[in-house]
Design a protein around this motif. Structure first.
Motif, PDB file in Angstrom:
ATOM      1  N   GLY A   1       0.809  -1.207   0.000  1.00 42.24           N
ATOM      2  CA  GLY A   1       0.000   0.000   0.000  1.00 42.24           C
ATOM      3  C   GLY A   1       0.847   1.263   0.000  1.00 42.24           C
ATOM      4  N   SER A   2       1.920   1.291   0.810  1.00 42.95           N
ATOM      5  CA  SER A   2       2.759   2.497   0.858  1.00 42.95           C
ATOM      6  C   SER A   2       3.575   2.656  -0.422  1.00 42.95           C
ATOM      7  CB  SER A   2       3.666   2.482   2.087  1.00 42.95           C
ATOM      8  OG  SER A   2       4.536   1.385   2.062  1.00 42.95           O
ATOM      9  N   GLU A   3       3.994   1.550  -1.035  1.00 41.80           N
ATOM     10  CA  GLU A   3       4.695   1.637  -2.321  1.00 41.80           C
ATOM     11  C   GLU A   3       3.756   2.188  -3.400  1.00 41.80           C
ATOM     12  OE1 GLU A   3       7.834  -2.093  -1.749  1.00 41.80           O
ATOM     13  OE2 GLU A   3       5.855  -2.453  -2.613  1.00 41.80           O
ATOM     14  N   ALA A   4       2.494   1.744  -3.379  1.00 42.64           N
ATOM     15  CA  ALA A   4       1.519   2.247  -4.338  1.00 42.64           C
ATOM     16  C   ALA A   4       1.297   3.747  -4.123  1.00 42.64           C
ATOM     17  CB  ALA A   4       0.195   1.486  -4.214  1.00 42.64           C
ATOM     18  N   GLY A   5       1.243   4.188  -2.857  1.00 42.74           N
ATOM     19  CA  GLY A   5       1.101   5.610  -2.558  1.00 42.74           C
ATOM     20  C   GLY A   5       2.276   6.422  -3.078  1.00 42.74           C
ATOM     21  N   SER A   6       3.480   5.890  -2.938  1.00 43.59           N
ATOM     22  CA  SER A   6       4.667   6.579  -3.451  1.00 43.59           C
ATOM     23  C   SER A   6       4.628   6.671  -4.971  1.00 43.59           C
ATOM     24  CB  SER A   6       5.938   5.848  -3.014  1.00 43.59           C
ATOM     25  OG  SER A   6       6.093   5.928  -1.622  1.00 43.59           O
ATOM     26  N   LEU A   7       4.164   5.604  -5.627  1.00 38.06           N
ATOM     27  CA  LEU A   7       4.046   5.626  -7.082  1.00 38.06           C
ATOM     28  C   LEU A   7       3.020   6.675  -7.521  1.00 38.06           C
ATOM     29  CD1 LEU A   7       4.798   4.498  -9.844  1.00 38.06           C
ATOM     30  CD2 LEU A   7       3.088   2.701  -9.495  1.00 38.06           C
ATOM     31  N   ILE A   8       1.920   6.769  -6.802  1.00 34.50           N
ATOM     32  CA  ILE A   8       0.908   7.789  -7.109  1.00 34.50           C
ATOM     33  C   ILE A   8       1.526   9.179  -6.992  1.00 34.50           C
ATOM     34  CG2 ILE A   8      -1.224   8.880  -6.259  1.00 34.50           C
ATOM     35  CD1 ILE A   8      -2.112   5.966  -5.531  1.00 34.50           C
ATOM     36  N   ASP A   9       2.296   9.421  -5.926  1.00 36.00           N
ATOM     37  CA  ASP A   9       2.952  10.717  -5.761  1.00 36.00           C
ATOM     38  C   ASP A   9       3.874  11.021  -6.939  1.00 36.00           C
ATOM     39  OD1 ASP A   9       1.707  11.187  -3.348  1.00 36.00           O
ATOM     40  OD2 ASP A   9       3.444  10.610  -2.126  1.00 36.00           O
ATOM     41  N   ALA A  10       4.585  10.010  -7.411  1.00 37.65           N
ATOM     42  CA  ALA A  10       5.512  10.217  -8.526  1.00 37.65           C
ATOM     43  C   ALA A  10       4.776  10.477  -9.833  1.00 37.65           C
ATOM     44  CB  ALA A  10       6.430   9.004  -8.680  1.00 37.65           C
ATOM     45  N   LEU A  11       3.620   9.838 -10.019  1.00 33.88           N
ATOM     46  CA  LEU A  11       2.863   9.999 -11.255  1.00 33.88           C
ATOM     47  C   LEU A  11       2.073  11.303 -11.304  1.00 33.88           C
ATOM     48  CD1 LEU A  11       1.501   6.367 -11.683  1.00 33.88           C
ATOM     49  CD2 LEU A  11       3.249   7.498 -13.077  1.00 33.88           C
ATOM     50  N   LYS A  12       1.722  11.836 -10.148  1.00 36.19           N
ATOM     51  CA  LYS A  12       0.920  13.058 -10.116  1.00 36.19           C
ATOM     52  C   LYS A  12       1.503  14.030  -9.095  1.00 36.19           C
ATOM     53  CE  LYS A  12      -3.740  14.772  -9.891  1.00 36.19           C
ATOM     54  NZ  LYS A  12      -5.132  14.486  -9.655  1.00 36.19           N
ATOM     55  N   PRO A  13       2.659  14.586  -9.405  1.00 35.41           N
ATOM     56  CA  PRO A  13       3.313  15.459  -8.426  1.00 35.41           C
ATOM     57  C   PRO A  13       2.865  16.913  -8.515  1.00 35.41           C
ATOM     58  CG  PRO A  13       4.745  15.148 -10.296  1.00 35.41           C
ATOM     59  CD  PRO A  13       3.486  14.345 -10.564  1.00 35.41           C
ATOM     60  N   SER A  14       1.566  17.193  -8.313  1.00 33.56           N
ATOM     61  CA  SER A  14       1.085  18.567  -8.395  1.00 33.56           C
ATOM     62  C   SER A  14       1.827  19.448  -7.402  1.00 33.56           C
ATOM     63  CB  SER A  14      -0.419  18.629  -8.151  1.00 33.56           C
ATOM     64  OG  SER A  14      -0.724  18.085  -6.890  1.00 33.56           O
ATOM     65  N   HIS A  15       2.165  18.902  -6.284  1.00 33.92           N
ATOM     66  CA  HIS A  15       3.053  19.556  -5.325  1.00 33.92           C
ATOM     67  C   HIS A  15       3.681  18.398  -4.572  1.00 33.92           C
ATOM     68  CE1 HIS A  15       4.736  22.263  -2.406  1.00 33.92           C
ATOM     69  NE2 HIS A  15       4.284  21.455  -1.477  1.00 33.92           N
ATOM     70  N   HIS A  16       4.888  18.032  -4.934  1.00 33.87           N
ATOM     71  CA  HIS A  16       5.478  16.833  -4.362  1.00 33.87           C
ATOM     72  C   HIS A  16       5.795  17.035  -2.891  1.00 33.87           C
ATOM     73  CE1 HIS A  16       7.275  12.958  -4.190  1.00 33.87           C
ATOM     74  NE2 HIS A  16       8.333  13.478  -3.629  1.00 33.87           N
ATOM     75  N   SER A  17       5.054  16.353  -2.062  1.00 32.33           N
ATOM     76  CA  SER A  17       5.238  16.425  -0.625  1.00 32.33           C
ATOM     77  C   SER A  17       4.689  15.150  -0.025  1.00 32.33           C
ATOM     78  CB  SER A  17       4.477  17.629  -0.066  1.00 32.33           C
ATOM     79  OG  SER A  17       4.413  17.551   1.331  1.00 32.33           O
ATOM     80  N   PRO A  18       5.478  14.479   0.825  1.00 32.56           N
ATOM     81  CA  PRO A  18       4.956  13.256   1.444  1.00 32.56           C
ATOM     82  C   PRO A  18       3.803  13.527   2.397  1.00 32.56           C
ATOM     83  CG  PRO A  18       7.100  13.833   2.364  1.00 32.56           C
ATOM     84  CD  PRO A  18       6.840  14.780   1.222  1.00 32.56           C
ATOM     85  N   SER A  19       3.617  14.782   2.806  1.00 34.53           N
ATOM     86  CA  SER A  19       2.529  15.096   3.719  1.00 34.53           C
ATOM     87  C   SER A  19       1.266  15.557   3.006  1.00 34.53           C
ATOM     88  CB  SER A  19       2.974  16.168   4.724  1.00 34.53           C
ATOM     89  OG  SER A  19       3.394  17.322   4.034  1.00 34.53           O
ATOM     90  N   LEU A  20       1.320  15.702   1.663  1.00 31.39           N
ATOM     91  CA  LEU A  20       0.154  16.135   0.907  1.00 31.39           C
ATOM     92  C   LEU A  20      -0.907  15.045   0.920  1.00 31.39           C
ATOM     93  CD1 LEU A  20      -1.074  18.336  -0.949  1.00 31.39           C
ATOM     94  CD2 LEU A  20      -0.115  17.065  -2.863  1.00 31.39           C
ATOM     95  N   LEU A  21      -2.110  15.407   1.331  1.00 23.74           N
ATOM     96  CA  LEU A  21      -3.192  14.436   1.410  1.00 23.74           C
ATOM     97  C   LEU A  21      -4.096  14.484   0.196  1.00 23.74           C
ATOM     98  CD1 LEU A  21      -4.224  14.970   5.124  1.00 23.74           C
ATOM     99  CD2 LEU A  21      -2.877  13.102   4.171  1.00 23.74           C
ATOM    100  N   TYR A  22      -4.377  15.694  -0.311  1.00 24.42           N
ATOM    101  CA  TYR A  22      -5.384  15.788  -1.359  1.00 24.42           C
ATOM    102  C   TYR A  22      -5.270  17.135  -2.040  1.00 24.42           C
ATOM    103  CZ  TYR A  22      -9.954  15.434  -3.589  1.00 24.42           C
ATOM    104  OH  TYR A  22     -10.959  15.371  -4.491  1.00 24.42           O
ATOM    105  N   THR A  23      -5.558  17.171  -3.305  1.00 22.75           N
ATOM    106  CA  THR A  23      -5.622  18.433  -4.033  1.00 22.75           C
ATOM    107  C   THR A  23      -6.814  18.359  -4.971  1.00 22.75           C
ATOM    108  OG1 THR A  23      -4.398  19.992  -5.410  1.00 22.75           O
ATOM    109  CG2 THR A  23      -4.043  17.668  -5.859  1.00 22.75           C
TER     110      THR A  23
END
Length: 161
Positions: free
Chosen positions: A59-81
């Motif tokens: 689950g956390s690897e999938a979350g990291s992949l999502i962050d990499a694919l949609k980095p509207s503002h790359h931040s590990p603390s970003l919850l939603y945009t």
């Protein structure tokens, strides 16, 4: 160019499979397992029904992949945009923060930034909609909602020592 089509297929007892055909007519799928893991499948170009590669993600690897694919503002603390320009982000109150032991209203965060604290996570507890007299503690994680600029300004306020 037409919008990509994502087809969801329930897999009883397993989860849901999402299939996507790319602009280049490549077939990809993601199986969202009930346990939170994901399996990403890439199919052969010459046979879109034949899987060429399969990759299992936590689950956390999938979350990291999502962050990499949609980095509207790359931040590990970003919850939603959203398309409206609002973000929700986690901001931690450090143990050494000047706000440790003080009430939320003392930060003047909402007044000065327009961003709102919608919840506080403290240990295993979530406190929704904390009032201005809510006493902050080091280690608290605040869920802050506002514009990108407002949330950044709120983080700056909370990070002052």
């Amino acid at each position: 160019m037409s919008a990509p089509r994502l087809r969801a297929t329930p897999l009883p007892g397993i989860g849901v499979q999402y299939d996507l055909e790319t602009r280049e007519h490549r077939h990809l799928s993601v199986v969202a397992h009930r346990d939170g893991t994901r399996t990403v499948n890439v199919y052969r170009a010459d046979d879109p029904d034949s899987c060429a590669h399969s990759l299992r993600l936590t689950g956390s690897e999938a979350g990291s992949l999502i962050d990499a694919l949609k980095p509207s503002h790359h931040s590990p603390s970003l919850l939603y945009t959203t398309d409206l320009g609002l973000v929700a982000e986690r901001i931690e109150v450090a143990a050494t923060s000047r706000w440790n032991g003080r009430v939320l209203g003392d930060t003047r965060m909402r007044t000065d930034t327009g961003a709102s604290v919608v919840a506080v996570l403290r240990r295993a507890e979530a406190i929704p909609s904390p009032a201005p007299d809510f006493r902050l503690a080091g280690g608290d994680t605040l869920i802050v909602v506002g514009t990108r600029e407002g949330v950044d300004a709120a983080a700056t306020i909370l990070e002052r020592e």
